[in-house]
Write a protein that holds these residues in place. Structure first.
Motif, PDB file in Angstrom:
ATOM      1  N   ILE A 191     -12.019 -21.516 -15.513  1.00 27.63           N
ATOM      2  CA  ILE A 191     -13.220 -21.879 -14.754  1.00 27.63           C
ATOM      3  C   ILE A 191     -13.292 -23.390 -14.577  1.00 27.63           C
ATOM      4  CG2 ILE A 191     -15.734 -21.754 -14.701  1.00 27.63           C
ATOM      5  CD1 ILE A 191     -14.279 -19.077 -14.350  1.00 27.63           C
ATOM      6  N   LYS A 192     -12.965 -24.125 -15.654  1.00 34.11           N
ATOM      7  CA  LYS A 192     -12.986 -25.590 -15.567  1.00 34.11           C
ATOM      8  C   LYS A 192     -12.061 -26.115 -14.483  1.00 34.11           C
ATOM      9  CE  LYS A 192     -14.315 -27.342 -20.124  1.00 34.11           C
ATOM     10  NZ  LYS A 192     -13.859 -28.123 -21.290  1.00 34.11           N
ATOM     11  N   SER A 193     -10.912 -25.480 -14.337  1.00 31.89           N
ATOM     12  CA  SER A 193      -9.927 -25.957 -13.361  1.00 31.89           C
ATOM     13  C   SER A 193     -10.098 -25.329 -11.976  1.00 31.89           C
ATOM     14  CB  SER A 193      -8.510 -25.667 -13.884  1.00 31.89           C
ATOM     15  OG  SER A 193      -8.325 -24.269 -14.095  1.00 31.89           O
ATOM     16  N   HIS A 194     -11.054 -24.419 -11.837  1.00 23.73           N
ATOM     17  CA  HIS A 194     -11.275 -23.763 -10.544  1.00 23.73           C
ATOM     18  C   HIS A 194     -11.760 -24.793  -9.523  1.00 23.73           C
ATOM     19  CE1 HIS A 194     -12.866 -20.931  -7.549  1.00 23.73           C
ATOM     20  NE2 HIS A 194     -12.095 -20.021  -8.141  1.00 23.73           N
ATOM     21  N   ARG A 195     -11.222 -24.725  -8.300  1.00 24.08           N
ATOM     22  CA  ARG A 195     -11.531 -25.766  -7.314  1.00 24.08           C
ATOM     23  C   ARG A 195     -12.962 -25.700  -6.803  1.00 24.08           C
ATOM     24  NH1 ARG A 195     -10.955 -24.257  -1.910  1.00 24.08           N
ATOM     25  NH2 ARG A 195     -10.336 -22.095  -1.569  1.00 24.08           N
ATOM     26  N   ILE A 196     -13.652 -24.548  -6.994  1.00 26.62           N
ATOM     27  CA  ILE A 196     -15.053 -24.430  -6.572  1.00 26.62           C
ATOM     28  C   ILE A 196     -15.978 -24.405  -7.783  1.00 26.62           C
ATOM     29  CG2 ILE A 196     -16.746 -22.996  -5.369  1.00 26.62           C
ATOM     30  CD1 ILE A 196     -14.483 -22.034  -3.553  1.00 26.62           C
ATOM     31  N   LEU A 197     -15.745 -23.453  -8.703  1.00 26.01           N
ATOM     32  CA  LEU A 197     -16.613 -23.324  -9.876  1.00 26.01           C
ATOM     33  C   LEU A 197     -16.520 -24.527 -10.800  1.00 26.01           C
ATOM     34  CD1 LEU A 197     -16.047 -19.550 -10.771  1.00 26.01           C
ATOM     35  CD2 LEU A 197     -18.021 -20.582  -9.629  1.00 26.01           C
ATOM     36  N   GLY A 198     -15.374 -25.208 -10.782  1.00 23.33           N
ATOM     37  CA  GLY A 198     -15.191 -26.347 -11.682  1.00 23.33           C
ATOM     38  C   GLY A 198     -15.831 -27.629 -11.202  1.00 23.33           C
ATOM     39  N   VAL A 199     -16.391 -27.617 -10.004  1.00 22.41           N
ATOM     40  CA  VAL A 199     -16.978 -28.839  -9.443  1.00 22.41           C
ATOM     41  C   VAL A 199     -18.273 -29.215 -10.151  1.00 22.41           C
ATOM     42  CG1 VAL A 199     -18.003 -29.890  -7.379  1.00 22.41           C
ATOM     43  CG2 VAL A 199     -15.907 -28.517  -7.192  1.00 22.41           C
ATOM     44  N   VAL A 200     -19.142 -28.242 -10.395  1.00 23.50           N
ATOM     45  CA  VAL A 200     -20.446 -28.479 -11.011  1.00 23.50           C
ATOM     46  C   VAL A 200     -20.382 -28.069 -12.481  1.00 23.50           C
ATOM     47  CG1 VAL A 200     -22.920 -27.965 -10.953  1.00 23.50           C
ATOM     48  CG2 VAL A 200     -21.615 -28.084  -8.817  1.00 23.50           C
ATOM     49  N   PRO A 201     -20.811 -28.927 -13.417  1.00 24.85           N
ATOM     50  CA  PRO A 201     -20.738 -28.586 -14.846  1.00 24.85           C
ATOM     51  C   PRO A 201     -21.653 -27.428 -15.210  1.00 24.85           C
ATOM     52  CG  PRO A 201     -22.000 -30.598 -14.537  1.00 24.85           C
ATOM     53  CD  PRO A 201     -21.393 -30.266 -13.204  1.00 24.85           C
ATOM     54  N   GLY A 202     -21.225 -26.668 -16.220  1.00 27.87           N
ATOM     55  CA  GLY A 202     -22.022 -25.527 -16.668  1.00 27.87           C
ATOM     56  C   GLY A 202     -23.403 -25.924 -17.145  1.00 27.87           C
ATOM     57  N   ALA A 203     -23.541 -27.152 -17.665  1.00 27.24           N
ATOM     58  CA  ALA A 203     -24.853 -27.601 -18.153  1.00 27.24           C
ATOM     59  C   ALA A 203     -25.898 -27.588 -17.051  1.00 27.24           C
ATOM     60  CB  ALA A 203     -24.730 -29.007 -18.750  1.00 27.24           C
ATOM     61  N   LEU A 204     -25.496 -27.934 -15.827  1.00 26.21           N
ATOM     62  CA  LEU A 204     -26.459 -27.924 -14.718  1.00 26.21           C
ATOM     63  C   LEU A 204     -26.883 -26.498 -14.396  1.00 26.21           C
ATOM     64  CD1 LEU A 204     -28.048 -29.398 -12.571  1.00 26.21           C
ATOM     65  CD2 LEU A 204     -26.047 -29.271 -11.073  1.00 26.21           C
ATOM     66  N   TRP A 205     -25.926 -25.583 -14.372  1.00 34.98           N
ATOM     67  CA  TRP A 205     -26.276 -24.182 -14.115  1.00 34.98           C
ATOM     68  C   TRP A 205     -27.165 -23.633 -15.224  1.00 34.98           C
ATOM     69  CZ3 TRP A 205     -25.787 -23.116  -9.381  1.00 34.98           C
ATOM     70  CH2 TRP A 205     -24.685 -23.530  -8.626  1.00 34.98           C
ATOM     71  N   ALA A 206     -26.906 -24.063 -16.464  1.00 29.84           N
ATOM     72  CA  ALA A 206     -27.737 -23.613 -17.585  1.00 29.84           C
ATOM     73  C   ALA A 206     -29.178 -24.080 -17.412  1.00 29.84           C
ATOM     74  CB  ALA A 206     -27.160 -24.147 -18.897  1.00 29.84           C
ATOM     75  N   VAL A 207     -29.348 -25.331 -16.972  1.00 27.36           N
ATOM     76  CA  VAL A 207     -30.694 -25.874 -16.755  1.00 27.36           C
ATOM     77  C   VAL A 207     -31.383 -25.156 -15.606  1.00 27.36           C
ATOM     78  CG1 VAL A 207     -31.948 -27.920 -15.968  1.00 27.36           C
ATOM     79  CG2 VAL A 207     -30.246 -28.127 -17.784  1.00 27.36           C
ATOM     80  N   VAL A 208     -30.637 -24.920 -14.528  1.00 28.61           N
ATOM     81  CA  VAL A 208     -31.209 -24.198 -13.378  1.00 28.61           C
ATOM     82  C   VAL A 208     -31.659 -22.805 -13.804  1.00 28.61           C
ATOM     83  CG1 VAL A 208     -30.671 -23.161 -11.138  1.00 28.61           C
ATOM     84  CG2 VAL A 208     -29.926 -25.500 -11.636  1.00 28.61           C
ATOM     85  N   SER A 209     -30.830 -22.146 -14.634  1.00 26.20           N
ATOM     86  CA  SER A 209     -31.200 -20.797 -15.090  1.00 26.20           C
ATOM     87  C   SER A 209     -32.493 -20.831 -15.894  1.00 26.20           C
ATOM     88  CB  SER A 209     -30.068 -20.185 -15.923  1.00 26.20           C
ATOM     89  OG  SER A 209     -29.988 -20.797 -17.210  1.00 26.20           O
ATOM     90  N   GLY A 210     -32.672 -21.876 -16.725  1.00 27.50           N
ATOM     91  CA  GLY A 210     -33.894 -21.995 -17.512  1.00 27.50           C
ATOM     92  C   GLY A 210     -35.120 -22.166 -16.640  1.00 27.50           C
ATOM     93  N   ILE A 211     -35.004 -22.999 -15.596  1.00 27.03           N
ATOM     94  CA  ILE A 211     -36.126 -23.211 -14.687  1.00 27.03           C
ATOM     95  C   ILE A 211     -36.482 -21.915 -13.958  1.00 27.03           C
ATOM     96  CG2 ILE A 211     -36.859 -24.425 -12.589  1.00 27.03           C
ATOM     97  CD1 ILE A 211     -35.131 -26.798 -13.504  1.00 27.03           C
ATOM     98  N   VAL A 212     -35.446 -21.194 -13.508  1.00 29.77           N
ATOM     99  CA  VAL A 212     -35.674 -19.940 -12.757  1.00 29.77           C
ATOM    100  C   VAL A 212     -36.305 -18.877 -13.653  1.00 29.77           C
ATOM    101  CG1 VAL A 212     -34.515 -18.030 -11.594  1.00 29.77           C
ATOM    102  CG2 VAL A 212     -33.839 -20.393 -11.090  1.00 29.77           C
ATOM    103  N   ILE A 213     -35.774 -18.703 -14.856  1.00 33.23           N
ATOM    104  CA  ILE A 213     -36.323 -17.680 -15.768  1.00 33.23           C
ATOM    105  C   ILE A 213     -37.777 -17.987 -16.090  1.00 33.23           C
ATOM    106  CG2 ILE A 213     -36.179 -16.751 -18.119  1.00 33.23           C
ATOM    107  CD1 ILE A 213     -33.126 -17.136 -17.935  1.00 33.23           C
TER     108      ILE A 213
END
Length: 513
Positions: A191-213
């Motif tokens: 995932i880290k090396s994926h050319r699309i998924l690896g662009v944005v760090p998981g920490a940002l998605w984790a924060v977004v998930s917290g706001i949405v939940i």
């Protein structure tokens, strides 16, 4: 330049975003714990990122307000009387730190034993994990990022965890579990090396998930919604034009008072020690093993603290929590530290309403991962395999930091480490071997007065009628006390029928025959 702004840029940008998410609540929490305005923590974070990041020669270190100085800052503001007078002392502390750097005082940082530095990193990892458990359970009575055993709410690390299980907020638990799942998913190499998924760090998605939940809670389960102390709380800034009105300027009215100088010198010395420790630790974690010029780092810190004091910020040091998050997130150059400072300045002013919706429980998940990387079980095994002389200073440092604070724990670790350094020197400086009544007493290296007792003990155990060779060919320096012990042994040897042959010693010993 192509390498700097091409290959490394995407890694540094990703790392800076993670460090920003870690630093944001820490800046606010440390300011509140220090008895200072919340904006002072953000100012220190911005100056630490942009200014110190620019002047520093470290590739991976990140500077900002330090949790280890909260008690000192709180006491200093109280003793001086006003925050403005404290800022005056901070300006002077920055100038002292700058002078220490010019005087090459940073060399002291190279004398911290490896086992103690490793123990510090591991202890901080364990503390991060333990301290995040209450936040993960929605028990947010203490600020995110507190590293001291005794806390602001008169609890300690373990009683806080106990209270968290008793008085948890059920809404926080799904937030932290989902955030952890996302972070673990994005840690996978593919995932880290994926050319699309690896662009944005998981920490940002984790924060977004917290706001949405949390937003969903308000619609379908209001009693679980996380509000107030369970969320990031940024001071209300509507525009850049308001920033000057939020700055506080120093007061030098007590500059002739000894109390003023005691605060300034204390801030300079303690801040410098914490910086040198963090720099040394950061260099050890740097995958490229680059070495930071310690004295130049003190110069950079001096510039940063002087500016921070002039505009109303807290004291700044290199901070190991942010540095470790930076390295773990793949930072390659100091641009990540600078970018994190820019993000603090721009996003706090432009989207404070959105940032104030971030649950502390999802930020706890980010710190869980940082803590685990610092305190993996394999680290304990690796240090144990190095032998007792390395493992005991390591484990004593870990335990001491866990149950006190960073600087006290480091001090205890240094004492234990020094004991084993002296013990090792005792063993290596003098070698005594025996074969068929023939003894070889060999001085392996420089022999100080500290080796006097073990040398006397070894010589006293040589039985009468022995043949003894005293060999000092490898000893470049022999202390006068050691020479006296050898001379006494030589002069009394005939009374025990001991035959002595001397090799490699000075004329003073031969003269005693």
């Amino acid at each position: 330049m192509k390498s700097l702004f091409g290959e490394n840029l995407r890694y540094d940008l990703k790392a800076s975003l993670v460090v920003f998410l870690v630093a944001l609540p820490l800046c606010l929490g440390i300011a509140i714990a220090s008895g200072a305005p919340p904006i002072s923590g953000l100012i220190a974070g911005i100056v630490g990122g942009i200014v110190i990041g620019s002047f520093s020669k470290s590739h991976v270190s990140v500077s900002g307000p330090a949790a280890g100085l909260t008690v000192i800052v709180l006491d200093s503001i109280s003793s001086l009387g006003t925050f403005e007078l404290f800022l005056g002392a901070l300006v002077v502390a920055g100038l002292i730190q700058f002078s220490l750097g010019l005087a090459k005082a940073g060399i002291l940082g190279y004398y911290f034993p490896h086992s103690v530095i490793k123990g510090m990193l591991t202890a901080i990892g364990l503390i991060l994990i333990l301290k995040q458990i209450p936040h993960a359970l929605g028990y947010d009575k203490d600020y995110l990022g507190d590293l001291a055993f005794k806390q602001m709410d008169d609890q300690n690390t373990f009683t806080e965890i106990y209270n968290a299980f008793l008085y948890n907020n059920p809404g926080a638990i799904p937030v932290v579990l989902v955030a952890l799942g996302i972070l673990i998913f994005f840690e996978r190499p593919r995932i880290k090396s994926h050319r699309i998924l690896g662009v944005v760090p998981g920490a940002l998605w984790a924060v977004v998930s917290g706001i949405v939940i949390n937003a969903l809670y308000s619609k379908i389960k209001p009693e679980w919604e996380l509000v107030d102390e369970h969320l990031v709380t940024i001071p209300d800034l509507d525009s850049f034009s308001e920033l000057p009105s939020l700055l506080t300027f120093p007061d030098f009215g007590l500059i002739a008072d000894p109390a003023f100088w005691i605060v300034a010198v204390t801030l300079a010395v303690i801040g410098s020690i914490e910086t040198l420790l963090s720099i040394e630790a950061g260099d050890k974690m740097d995958p490229y093993k680059r070495i930071t010029p310690a004295s130049k780092e003190l110069v950079a810190q001096g510039v940063g603290n002087t500016l921070s004091g002039l505009i109303g910020g807290l004291p700044i040091t290199a901070v190991i929590v942010r540095t470790s998050a930076n390295i773990a997130s793949g930072a390659r150059t100091k641009l990540s530290a600078i970018f994190h400072g820019i993000l603090l300045m721009v996003l706090v002013l432009s989207i404070p309403e959105l940032l104030n919706q971030i649950p502390l429980s999802c930020l706890a998940a980010v710190l869980f991962l940082v803590g685990y990387k610092l305190a993996k079980p394999s680290i304990f095994v690796h240090e144990y395999e190095k032998g007792i002389n390395q493992f005991l200073p390591f484990i004593f440092t870990v335990i001491a930091i866990l149950f006190t604070d960073l600087l006290v724990g480091i001090g205890i670790g240094m004492i234990v480490g020094l004991f084993f350094v002296i013990k090792t020197n005792f063993q290596k400086a003098i070698l005594v071997t025996e074969l068929n009544g023939n003894y070889l007493v060999k001085l392996q290296k420089d022999v100080s007065f500290l080796n006097k007792a073990p040398l006397m003990r070894e010589l006293a155990q040589i039985p009468p009628g022995s043949n003894v060779i005293l060999n000092g060919s490898k000893a470049r320096f022999i202390d006068h006390d050691i020479q006296e012990v050898l001379n006494d042994f030589i002069s009394s040897a005939h009374t025990k029928d001991i035959s002595i042959t001397i090799e490699g010693y000075s004329y003073h010993l031969r003269e005693a025959l």
